[in-house]
Scaffold this motif. Structure first.
Motif, PDB file in Angstrom:
ATOM      1  N   ILE A   1       0.844  -1.202   0.000  1.00 40.99           N
ATOM      2  CA  ILE A   1       0.000   0.000   0.000  1.00 40.99           C
ATOM      3  C   ILE A   1       0.878   1.251   0.000  1.00 40.99           C
ATOM      4  CG2 ILE A   1      -1.650   1.341   1.356  1.00 40.99           C
ATOM      5  CD1 ILE A   1      -2.908  -1.305   2.216  1.00 40.99           C
ATOM      6  N   TYR A   2       1.938   1.230   0.817  1.00 34.77           N
ATOM      7  CA  TYR A   2       2.879   2.352   0.840  1.00 34.77           C
ATOM      8  C   TYR A   2       3.492   2.567  -0.543  1.00 34.77           C
ATOM      9  CZ  TYR A   2       7.442   4.554   1.355  1.00 34.77           C
ATOM     10  OH  TYR A   2       8.550   5.341   1.177  1.00 34.77           O
ATOM     11  N   LEU A   3       3.941   1.497  -1.175  1.00 32.64           N
ATOM     12  CA  LEU A   3       4.540   1.627  -2.500  1.00 32.64           C
ATOM     13  C   LEU A   3       3.544   2.174  -3.514  1.00 32.64           C
ATOM     14  CD1 LEU A   3       6.630  -1.654  -2.823  1.00 32.64           C
ATOM     15  CD2 LEU A   3       7.494   0.663  -2.555  1.00 32.64           C
ATOM     16  N   SER A   4       2.304   1.715  -3.451  1.00 32.35           N
ATOM     17  CA  SER A   4       1.317   2.175  -4.422  1.00 32.35           C
ATOM     18  C   SER A   4       0.939   3.638  -4.196  1.00 32.35           C
ATOM     19  CB  SER A   4       0.080   1.287  -4.390  1.00 32.35           C
ATOM     20  OG  SER A   4      -0.633   1.454  -3.193  1.00 32.35           O
ATOM     21  N   ARG A   5       0.908   4.062  -2.956  1.00 32.67           N
ATOM     22  CA  ARG A   5       0.546   5.451  -2.666  1.00 32.67           C
ATOM     23  C   ARG A   5       1.710   6.425  -2.884  1.00 32.67           C
ATOM     24  NH1 ARG A   5      -4.337   5.682  -3.594  1.00 32.67           N
ATOM     25  NH2 ARG A   5      -5.642   4.377  -2.317  1.00 32.67           N
ATOM     26  N   ARG A   6       2.885   6.003  -2.539  1.00 32.35           N
ATOM     27  CA  ARG A   6       4.032   6.915  -2.539  1.00 32.35           C
ATOM     28  C   ARG A   6       4.855   6.855  -3.818  1.00 32.35           C
ATOM     29  NH1 ARG A   6       6.222  11.318  -0.286  1.00 32.35           N
ATOM     30  NH2 ARG A   6       8.329  11.009   0.437  1.00 32.35           N
ATOM     31  N   HIS A   7       4.990   5.670  -4.440  1.00 31.63           N
ATOM     32  CA  HIS A   7       5.948   5.509  -5.531  1.00 31.63           C
ATOM     33  C   HIS A   7       5.346   5.030  -6.845  1.00 31.63           C
ATOM     34  CE1 HIS A   7       9.270   6.158  -2.773  1.00 31.63           C
ATOM     35  NE2 HIS A   7       8.728   5.276  -1.945  1.00 31.63           N
ATOM     36  N   LEU A   8       4.053   4.791  -6.908  1.00 28.78           N
ATOM     37  CA  LEU A   8       3.463   4.250  -8.124  1.00 28.78           C
ATOM     38  C   LEU A   8       3.605   5.198  -9.310  1.00 28.78           C
ATOM     39  CD1 LEU A   8       2.021   1.878  -9.410  1.00 28.78           C
ATOM     40  CD2 LEU A   8      -0.148   2.909  -8.739  1.00 28.78           C
ATOM     41  N   ASP A   9       3.446   6.478  -9.079  1.00 30.37           N
ATOM     42  CA  ASP A   9       3.584   7.435 -10.181  1.00 30.37           C
ATOM     43  C   ASP A   9       4.995   7.438 -10.754  1.00 30.37           C
ATOM     44  OD1 ASP A   9       0.933   8.192  -9.964  1.00 30.37           O
ATOM     45  OD2 ASP A   9       1.376   9.808  -8.552  1.00 30.37           O
ATOM     46  N   ALA A  10       6.003   7.386  -9.897  1.00 36.75           N
ATOM     47  CA  ALA A  10       7.389   7.346 -10.365  1.00 36.75           C
ATOM     48  C   ALA A  10       7.673   6.046 -11.115  1.00 36.75           C
ATOM     49  CB  ALA A  10       8.351   7.493  -9.193  1.00 36.75           C
ATOM     50  N   ILE A  11       7.099   4.951 -10.652  1.00 36.84           N
ATOM     51  CA  ILE A  11       7.279   3.671 -11.337  1.00 36.84           C
ATOM     52  C   ILE A  11       6.624   3.714 -12.710  1.00 36.84           C
ATOM     53  CG2 ILE A  11       6.586   1.240 -11.278  1.00 36.84           C
ATOM     54  CD1 ILE A  11       6.980   1.367  -8.221  1.00 36.84           C
ATOM     55  N   MET A  12       5.443   4.269 -12.784  1.00 40.55           N
ATOM     56  CA  MET A  12       4.737   4.376 -14.070  1.00 40.55           C
ATOM     57  C   MET A  12       5.512   5.253 -15.048  1.00 40.55           C
ATOM     58  SD  MET A  12       1.770   2.671 -13.832  1.00 40.55           S
ATOM     59  CE  MET A  12       0.382   3.401 -14.630  1.00 40.55           C
ATOM     60  N   GLU A  13       6.108   6.327 -14.543  1.00 38.14           N
ATOM     61  CA  GLU A  13       6.906   7.199 -15.414  1.00 38.14           C
ATOM     62  C   GLU A  13       8.180   6.506 -15.889  1.00 38.14           C
ATOM     63  OE1 GLU A  13       7.641  10.941 -13.539  1.00 38.14           O
ATOM     64  OE2 GLU A  13       5.508  11.286 -13.199  1.00 38.14           O
ATOM     65  N   ALA A  14       8.766   5.679 -15.039  1.00 39.86           N
ATOM     66  CA  ALA A  14      10.001   4.988 -15.418  1.00 39.86           C
ATOM     67  C   ALA A  14       9.737   3.891 -16.446  1.00 39.86           C
ATOM     68  CB  ALA A  14      10.678   4.406 -14.185  1.00 39.86           C
TER      69      ALA A  14
ATOM     70  N   GLU B   1      14.453   0.150 -20.495  1.00 40.35           N
ATOM     71  CA  GLU B   1      13.723   0.650 -19.324  1.00 40.35           C
ATOM     72  C   GLU B   1      14.091  -0.121 -18.065  1.00 40.35           C
ATOM     73  OE1 GLU B   1       9.600   0.474 -20.291  1.00 40.35           O
ATOM     74  OE2 GLU B   1       9.607   2.508 -21.100  1.00 40.35           O
ATOM     75  N   ILE B   2      14.270  -1.422 -18.193  1.00 42.06           N
ATOM     76  CA  ILE B   2      14.676  -2.227 -17.032  1.00 42.06           C
ATOM     77  C   ILE B   2      16.069  -1.802 -16.571  1.00 42.06           C
ATOM     78  CG2 ILE B   2      15.276  -4.564 -16.268  1.00 42.06           C
ATOM     79  CD1 ILE B   2      12.298  -4.190 -16.529  1.00 42.06           C
ATOM     80  N   ARG B   3      16.979  -1.602 -17.526  1.00 45.83           N
ATOM     81  CA  ARG B   3      18.343  -1.207 -17.188  1.00 45.83           C
ATOM     82  C   ARG B   3      18.393   0.183 -16.559  1.00 45.83           C
ATOM     83  NH1 ARG B   3      21.330  -0.296 -22.188  1.00 45.83           N
ATOM     84  NH2 ARG B   3      20.628   1.823 -21.827  1.00 45.83           N
ATOM     85  N   ASP B   4      17.573   1.094 -17.061  1.00 48.52           N
ATOM     86  CA  ASP B   4      17.600   2.480 -16.586  1.00 48.52           C
ATOM     87  C   ASP B   4      16.615   2.760 -15.455  1.00 48.52           C
ATOM     88  OD1 ASP B   4      19.498   2.964 -18.494  1.00 48.52           O
ATOM     89  OD2 ASP B   4      18.088   3.804 -19.947  1.00 48.52           O
ATOM     90  N   PHE B   5      15.961   1.744 -14.940  1.00 47.20           N
ATOM     91  CA  PHE B   5      14.986   1.917 -13.860  1.00 47.20           C
ATOM     92  C   PHE B   5      15.711   2.426 -12.613  1.00 47.20           C
ATOM     93  CE2 PHE B   5      11.899   0.519 -10.651  1.00 47.20           C
ATOM     94  CZ  PHE B   5      10.723   0.922 -11.251  1.00 47.20           C
ATOM     95  N   PRO B   6      15.139   3.410 -11.918  1.00 42.13           N
ATOM     96  CA  PRO B   6      15.804   3.961 -10.724  1.00 42.13           C
ATOM     97  C   PRO B   6      16.111   2.898  -9.675  1.00 42.13           C
ATOM     98  CG  PRO B   6      13.916   5.312 -11.354  1.00 42.13           C
ATOM     99  CD  PRO B   6      13.878   4.086 -12.211  1.00 42.13           C
ATOM    100  N   ARG B   7      17.349   2.943  -9.173  1.00 38.96           N
ATOM    101  CA  ARG B   7      17.814   1.927  -8.226  1.00 38.96           C
ATOM    102  C   ARG B   7      16.997   1.891  -6.936  1.00 38.96           C
ATOM    103  NH1 ARG B   7      22.709  -0.590  -8.903  1.00 38.96           N
ATOM    104  NH2 ARG B   7      24.000   0.200 -10.592  1.00 38.96           N
ATOM    105  N   HIS B   8      16.633   3.064  -6.420  1.00 38.31           N
ATOM    106  CA  HIS B   8      15.902   3.063  -5.154  1.00 38.31           C
ATOM    107  C   HIS B   8      14.520   2.426  -5.308  1.00 38.31           C
ATOM    108  CE1 HIS B   8      14.343   6.753  -6.991  1.00 38.31           C
ATOM    109  NE2 HIS B   8      13.328   6.674  -6.148  1.00 38.31           N
ATOM    110  N   LEU B   9      13.882   2.604  -6.453  1.00 38.80           N
ATOM    111  CA  LEU B   9      12.581   1.965  -6.675  1.00 38.80           C
ATOM    112  C   LEU B   9      12.742   0.459  -6.876  1.00 38.80           C
ATOM    113  CD1 LEU B   9      10.911   4.578  -9.036  1.00 38.80           C
ATOM    114  CD2 LEU B   9      10.476   4.215  -6.610  1.00 38.80           C
ATOM    115  N   LYS B  10      13.795   0.078  -7.604  1.00 38.32           N
ATOM    116  CA  LYS B  10      14.053  -1.347  -7.805  1.00 38.32           C
ATOM    117  C   LYS B  10      14.326  -2.029  -6.472  1.00 38.32           C
ATOM    118  CE  LYS B  10      16.485  -2.547 -11.383  1.00 38.32           C
ATOM    119  NZ  LYS B  10      17.582  -2.865 -12.320  1.00 38.32           N
TER     120      LYS B  10
END
Length: 134
Positions: free
Chosen positions: A37-50, A99-108
């Motif tokens: 839930i935390y990931l979906s609320r806080r980081h989902l937009d950044a994941i979608m953009e990546a 996209e997988i290679r350039d995905f932000p490390r902190h999100l991964k």
């Protein structure tokens, strides 16, 4: 089984250690649910953009994204699955290798932590069921 072994198993199953070992997978499952839930609320937009050109997120992201916390959890779980087995998803054309290679490390790292929490709770629960069934 011998009578002595049966007595040891019966005593262990009534001990606080056994209860703790049984409760731990449930606590881990609840923690992974809250973390998703935390990931979906806080980081989902950044994941979608990546993963902007991801075929799955283009098709399903808009629909599941509007479904509240349930849709967010489904999207987070799918993206975490993509990072567990990226070559399969690249082969199916769901994501691009760049996209997988350039995905932000902190999100991964957060997605891998989520997958490990879920996997450990499932394996632990299965082990405890097997242990107490024997």
């Amino acid at each position: 089984m011998s009578e002595k072994f049966t007595v040891i198993i019966d005593e262990f199953s009534k001990s606080s250690l056994a209860i703790g070992l049984l409760i731990t997978p449930m606590v881990l499952s609840i923690a992974s649910f809250i973390f998703s839930i935390y990931l979906s609320r806080r980081h989902l937009d950044a994941i979608m953009e990546a993963l902007i050109t991801s075929r799955f997120l283009i098709v399903w992201g808009a629909g599941w994204g509007r479904q509240g916390w349930v849709g967010g959890i489904i999207l987070i779980t799918k993206v975490a699955g993509i990072f567990v087995m990226p070559t399969v998803h690249i082969r199916y054309g769901e994501v691009d290798a760049i996209e997988i290679r350039d995905f932000p490390r902190h999100l991964k790292r957060l997605l891998i932590i989520y997958v490990v929490m879920v996997a450990v709770s499932i394996v632990w629960a299965a082990f405890m069921v097997l242990l107490f069934k024997l």
